[in-house]
Design an enzyme around this catalytic site. Structure first.
Site, PDB file in Angstrom:
ATOM      1  N   VAL A  21       0.890  -0.983  -0.096  1.00 11.58           N
ATOM      2  CA  VAL A  21       0.085  -0.248  -0.089  1.00 11.58           C
ATOM      3  C   VAL A  21       0.778   1.220   0.082  1.00 11.58           C
ATOM      4  O   VAL A  21       0.359   2.055  -0.441  1.00 11.58           O
ATOM      5  CB  VAL A  21      -0.968  -0.005   1.046  1.00 11.58           C
ATOM      6  CG1 VAL A  21      -0.143   0.209   2.479  1.00 11.58           C
ATOM      7  CG2 VAL A  21      -2.037   1.016   1.028  1.00 11.58           C
ATOM      8  N   LYS A  22       2.139   1.225   0.752  1.00 11.61           N
ATOM      9  CA  LYS A  22       2.691   2.345   0.776  1.00 11.61           C
ATOM     10  C   LYS A  22       3.621   2.813  -0.593  1.00 11.61           C
ATOM     11  O   LYS A  22       3.703   4.025  -0.767  1.00 11.61           O
ATOM     12  CB  LYS A  22       4.121   2.275   1.901  1.00 11.61           C
ATOM     13  CG  LYS A  22       5.066   1.246   1.346  1.00 11.61           C
ATOM     14  CD  LYS A  22       6.062   1.167   2.462  1.00 11.61           C
ATOM     15  CE  LYS A  22       6.919   0.145   2.261  1.00 11.61           C
ATOM     16  NZ  LYS A  22       7.413  -0.682   3.198  1.00 11.61           N
ATOM     17  N   GLY A  23       3.605   1.919  -1.555  1.00 10.89           N
ATOM     18  CA  GLY A  23       3.893   2.129  -3.047  1.00 10.89           C
ATOM     19  C   GLY A  23       5.239   2.594  -3.266  1.00 10.89           C
ATOM     20  O   GLY A  23       6.210   2.313  -2.448  1.00 10.89           O
TER      21      GLY A  23
END
Ligand code: B12
Length: 254
Positions: free
Chosen positions: A132-134
């Site tokens: 999710v942090k990408g």
């Protein structure tokens, strides 16, 4: 204008514009010493560096020497004559557009399975795309409401990857390969593609018939997807948004 005048000849820039000076580094499998330096100069000459100097040579253990050679490149480049391959074949979408397309056209979440295969333990690249942090200011695929992500992590055996893809009915399999020693990234990817072809026999009779196969890593620039048996290669600097947009392009039909 003649063909000749349309050319734009360029040379490398070392100390002054157009001096053609470049620096290269390499290792030779010989002990450090004057003979090794001469071997390095001979190699530099055969590479088109003339004149060339060994500006640094250092023993790498008893049997190897590392060199830095500075020399004048004798080759020229016609910059105007270079053909640049076309950019990406798909439109870049926002996460909201990706979610909307998947929801409206697929009618269910799009399932992806990701892993580093073989002995490769470099998970930062696949995590950049999936977590999710990408990466580079973009959220990873886990952030997309309409994408279901199964990140299997590092050193996943091909058999386990195929089994998991089947178990979750994956739409796409995303594989990362960073280590390139002895072309491990090429061999592992081909092995993975062959395993999917075998596990999904319909894929051999036309149509996809198997999950979309995507491979990524920093050193795939010498090969094409068809060389490897995959559908798409992503290289250095890829962002999650590009991958999500490609998934829509390849899997979510109008
Ligand atoms: C961090 C790192 C490690 C960490 C890895 C930690 C981890 N959890 O990942 C540790 C310390 C464990 C490690 C170990 C080793 N490493 Co290392 N490592 C690196 C390093 C410094 C950075 C790699 C990295 O994280 N890059 C950042 C990410 C974001 O970039 P990326 O992987 O390229 O990913 C991007 C794209 O390529 C693409 N992408 C990548 N994968 C995928 C997948 C898909 C599906 C998609 C769409 C896109 C995509 O998208 C990403 C984002 O843009 C590199 C050197 C370097 N500066 O690159 C060496 C490097 C990769 N390591 C190297 C080596 C040799 C090793 C070891 C063999 C060292 C040793 N002798 O033990 C071991 C191997 C361990 C193993 N079994 O794999 C060499 C590889 C050389 C080669 N030619 O193969 C490198 C290049 C260093 C060097 N110059 O020698 N390493």
């Amino acid at each position: 204008m003649t063909v000749e005048t349309m050319k734009q000849i360029i040379r490398p820039y070392g100390d002054t514009t157009g001096d053609a000076m470049i620096q290269v580094s390499f290792t030779l499998p010989v002990p450090h010493g004057p003979r090794a330096d001469l071997a390095a100069l001979q190699l530099a000459g055969k590479m088109g560096l003339d004149p060339a100097s060994v500006v640094h040579s250092k023993a790498m253990g008893p049997d190897f020497t590392f060199f830095i050679v500075y020399g004048k490149a004798t080759h020229l480049i016609d910059y105007a004559g270079i053909e640049v391959p076309e950019g990406r074949e798909f439109e870049l979408l926002t996460p909201a557009q990706v979610n909307a397309a998947v929801k409206a056209r697929l009618g269910r979440r799009l399932v992806v399975v990701g892993a580093c295969i073989g002995t490769d333990a470099h998970t930062v690249g696949i995590d950049a795309i999936l977590n999710v942090k990408g990466f580079a200011g973009e959220k990873g695929l886990e952030y997309y409401r309409e994408i279901e992500v199964h990140n299997l992590g590092a050193q996943v055996a091909v058999g386990d990857l195929v089994a998991r893809a089947k178990a979750v009915d994956a739409d796409a399999v995303l594989v990362s390969q960073v280590v390139t020693q002895k072309s491990a990234h090429i061999h592992n990817t081909k092995q993975m593609a062959a395993a999917f072809a075998e596990a999904y026999p319909t894929s051999l009779t036309g149509g996809l018939g198997r999950p979309l196969l995507i491979v990524g890593g920093p050193r795939f620039d010498t090969v094409t997807p068809s060389d490897l048996g995959v559908d798409r290669i992503f290289g250095k600097g890829t962002t999650p948004g590009e991958v999500a947009s490609y998934l829509v392009h390849a899997l979510v039909r109008e």
